[in-house]
Scaffold this active site. Structure first.
Site, PDB file in Angstrom:
ATOM      1  N   HIS A 504      13.041  22.422  15.609  1.00  0.00           N
ATOM      2  CA  HIS A 504      12.742  21.181  14.888  1.00  0.00           C
ATOM      3  C   HIS A 504      13.477  21.130  13.562  1.00  0.00           C
ATOM      4  CE1 HIS A 504      10.195  22.118  11.362  1.00  0.00           C
ATOM      5  NE2 HIS A 504       9.811  23.171  12.052  1.00  0.00           N
ATOM      6  N   CYS A 505      13.682  19.901  13.092  1.00  0.00           N
ATOM      7  CA  CYS A 505      14.194  19.687  11.735  1.00  0.00           C
ATOM      8  C   CYS A 505      13.223  18.712  11.084  1.00  0.00           C
ATOM      9  CB  CYS A 505      15.631  19.167  11.761  1.00  0.00           C
ATOM     10  SG  CYS A 505      15.784  17.580  12.597  1.00  0.00           S
TER      11      CYS A 505
END
Ligand code: FAD
Length: 559
Positions: A504-505
């Site tokens: 994830h970012c």
């Protein structure tokens, strides 16, 4: 003859006049107002619409003067004699009844607000919001008793609008919804940000709890919770107004609303029906459904007038599109959501993205929560939901149009949409959703939903955070491994190949790049967390605060 004024009735009458100068048109409305804005009713509570009279759009005098339409208010049609093509009308002022004959009859009686016989209901001050009389009564009562708290029951769009306008008027408000979420046209994960918004605006929001009884100035819930409240607004839904039709042998459909053919004719060749009272054909489910919205009612009414005048109707069916304001958020939806799809035999997938609604460096650029649902393997677009501070309706309207024309996610990718920095981005959120959906459809990468992350954390899954160090330090998923995208290629050996890797970012875009880079390095079990850290925080916040559960993030990012 038209039964019912307001949206459908008044619209049919006006179109009939435009098509036939010599038609004799009589419209019967049992209420005192033949044409008013239902949709603006809640805004009287906050004073945005100052006088109740301002809600009234037309009166019988204007109808007569400008359109030569005989609009009779306080006139209830109480029976239909189909054999003799006549109706019986009760003048609600004098109490007298009389008959009128018709060549064609249009039923547009709308729907009734549901007020269930909950034990103790006679002990509380219950109001509904359906017409000008209702809203005027509610508003006057509130000004008179100055309640310490008002409880709105039902979190559909009317309940939400009433709640917001009461808050704006300075009242203490509780909103009780039996389902686990408000606004069922949105999926549970999408709506969590609205739950937060409602809570942040001082509303006591209770979801997943049912009203079981009332006592004097008291609302009692299934959970045992009690809410002291001098005013109750009941907005749990509506029931199509079908009594008159049923008594005349007009057939109802399986939803309980009046059944009509594609020309809005009932089982009687001289009786049409439109609006909230009918069921319509859903082109996505290929089944009937109830669609109580103003736009469809107005268009059906116009179509009926056309049909009466021998013009063909091209009824393309319905998908259901709506928009609502929830304090500082706007929320729009069209077509099918995941919940609706659960019971259907349609294979589907979805994308959830959180792009900026305008170029990021522009003032008023805001994150836009956007979900698009599509059929597999065709890629046909089935639905969309958008929630943000800006023009979410634009995005959802484009998707609604695309659905009507049978578009696929590949078509969304290629749409040419207006762009300049104050309005959007060069690759609009819609194009962007098309890219992601197309990649998912064609198997370029795999994803998990932001709502799956709690379980991943609890199961100690390998979650990889590829945001930069300052972002990680400001708040992160509790047991995530942190390798910024800028270091990923140098540190790839640290990432295991034998377990699934959930990347994830902040919003899902940089992590998508990381997923592709890992796939290129031979990783086969890599998943992008859709919506990223923003999505996870939005999805977790309300339940963390109201259920008192342990957060899975060290700090929330909700900007
Ligand atoms: P109505 O407009 O309700 O008209 C039916 C009329 O028939 C009523 O006035 C009733 O008194 C009369 N009638 C019934 N039986 C008889 C009889 N036997 N004799 C004589 N008269 C009779 N839709 C949207 O798309 N967007 C919105 O933002 C929106 N906001 C809304 C907010 C509120 C508070 C409400 C109540 C509704 C809102 N709607 C909205 C829904 C929209 O107003 C309805 O879908 C639309 O008005 C339906 O039109 P209709 O002609 O079927 O019924």
């Amino acid at each position: 003859m038209i039964v019912g004024g307001v949206a459908g009735g008044a619209s049919a009458a006006a179109r009939l006049r435009r098509l036939g100068e010599d038609d004799e048109i009589i419209m019967f409305e049992k209420g005192p107002d033949v044409s008013f804005s239902n949709c603006c009713l809640p805004y009287h509570l906050s004073g945005q619409i100052k006088k109740a009279e301002d809600l009234v759009l037309m009166n019988p005098k204007i109808f007569k003067g400008q359109y030569n339409i005989d609009a009779r208010t306080n006139s209830e049609v109480i029976s239909i004699d189909r054999a003799n093509k006549a109706i019986e009308v009760k003048d609600l002022v004098t109490g007298k009844t009389y008959n009128e004959s018709y060549d064609k009859l249009i039923l547009s009686p709308g729907a009734r607000a549901i007020v269930p016989p909950i034990p103790g209901i006679e002990k509380v001050n219950v109001f509904t919001v359906k017409n000008v009389v209702d809203i005027d009564k509610l508003n006057r009562f509130i000004h008179e008793v100055k309640p310490s708290r008002i409880t709105v029951i039902g979190g559909g769009f009317i309940g939400i609008e009433v709640m917001e306008n009461l808050i704006e008027a300075g009242h203490q408000v509780s909103l009780v919804e039996a389902l686990p979420q408000v606004l069922s046209q949105f999926d549970y994960d999408m709506v969590q940000i609205l739950h937060k918004e409602i809570m942040d605006n001082g509303v006591e929001l209770v979801v997943g709890d049912k009203v079981t009884a009332f006592d004097t100035n008291k609302v009692m819930l299934e959970s045992g919770k009690e809410i002291e409240s001098e005013v109750i607004v009941m907005s749990i839904g509506i029931r199509p107004e079908t009594t008159l039709a049923e008594q005349a042998g007009i057939k109802l459909g399986k939803t309980g609303a009046i059944k009509v053919d594609p020309n809005f004719l009932t089982n009687d060749a001289d009786i049409y029906a439109v609006g909230d009272a009918i069921e319509v054909y859903n082109i996505l489910t290929q089944d009937s459904f109830k669609l109580a919205l103003a736009g469809p009612a107005l268009k059906q009414a116009r179509a009926v007038a056309d049909h009466i005048h021998g013009k063909p109707i091209n009824n393309t069916g319905y998908i259901g599109s709506s928009v609502v304001k929830v304090f500082n958020y706007n929320a729009a939806a069209t077509g099918l959501n995941e919940k609706a799809l659960e019971g259907l035999n349609i294979e589907y997938d979805w994308v959830e993205i959180i792009p900026y609604d305008k170029v990021g460096i522009m003032p008023h650029s805001e994150a836009l929560g956007f979900k698009v649902i599509f059929e597999k393997p065709t890629g046909r677009v089935l639905g969309a939901q958008a929630i943000g501070h800006g023009n979410v309706d634009k995005r959802v309207d484009v998707i609604a149009t695309a659905i009507k024309f049978g578009a696929t996610v590949d078509n969304l990718r290629d749409l040419e949409l207006c762009y300049a920095p104050p309005f959007g981005t060069g690759k609009d959120a819609i194009n962007f959703a098309g890219y992601v959906a197309s990649n998912i459809l064609h198997g370029s990468f795999k994803q998990v939903s932001m709502s799956d992350v709690r379980e991943l954390v609890e199961n100690k899954a390998y979650i990889l955070d590829v945001r930069e160090i300052y972002e990680y330090e400001a708040g992160h998923i509790k047991n995530a491994i942190h390798i910024p995208l800028s270091q990923l290629r140098d540190r790839v050996s640290e990432i295991p190949k034998d377990v699934p890797v959930y990347v994830h970012c902040r919003s899902g875009q940089r992590s998508y790049n990381a997923v592709l880079a890992l796939q290129a390095k031979g990783y086969t079990q890599v998943f992008n967390v859709s919506g990223g850290f923003l999505g996870v925080c939005a999805n977790e916040y309300f339940n963390d605060k109201t259920l008192g559960r342990d957060p899975i993030v060290t700090e929330y990012d909700l900007k």
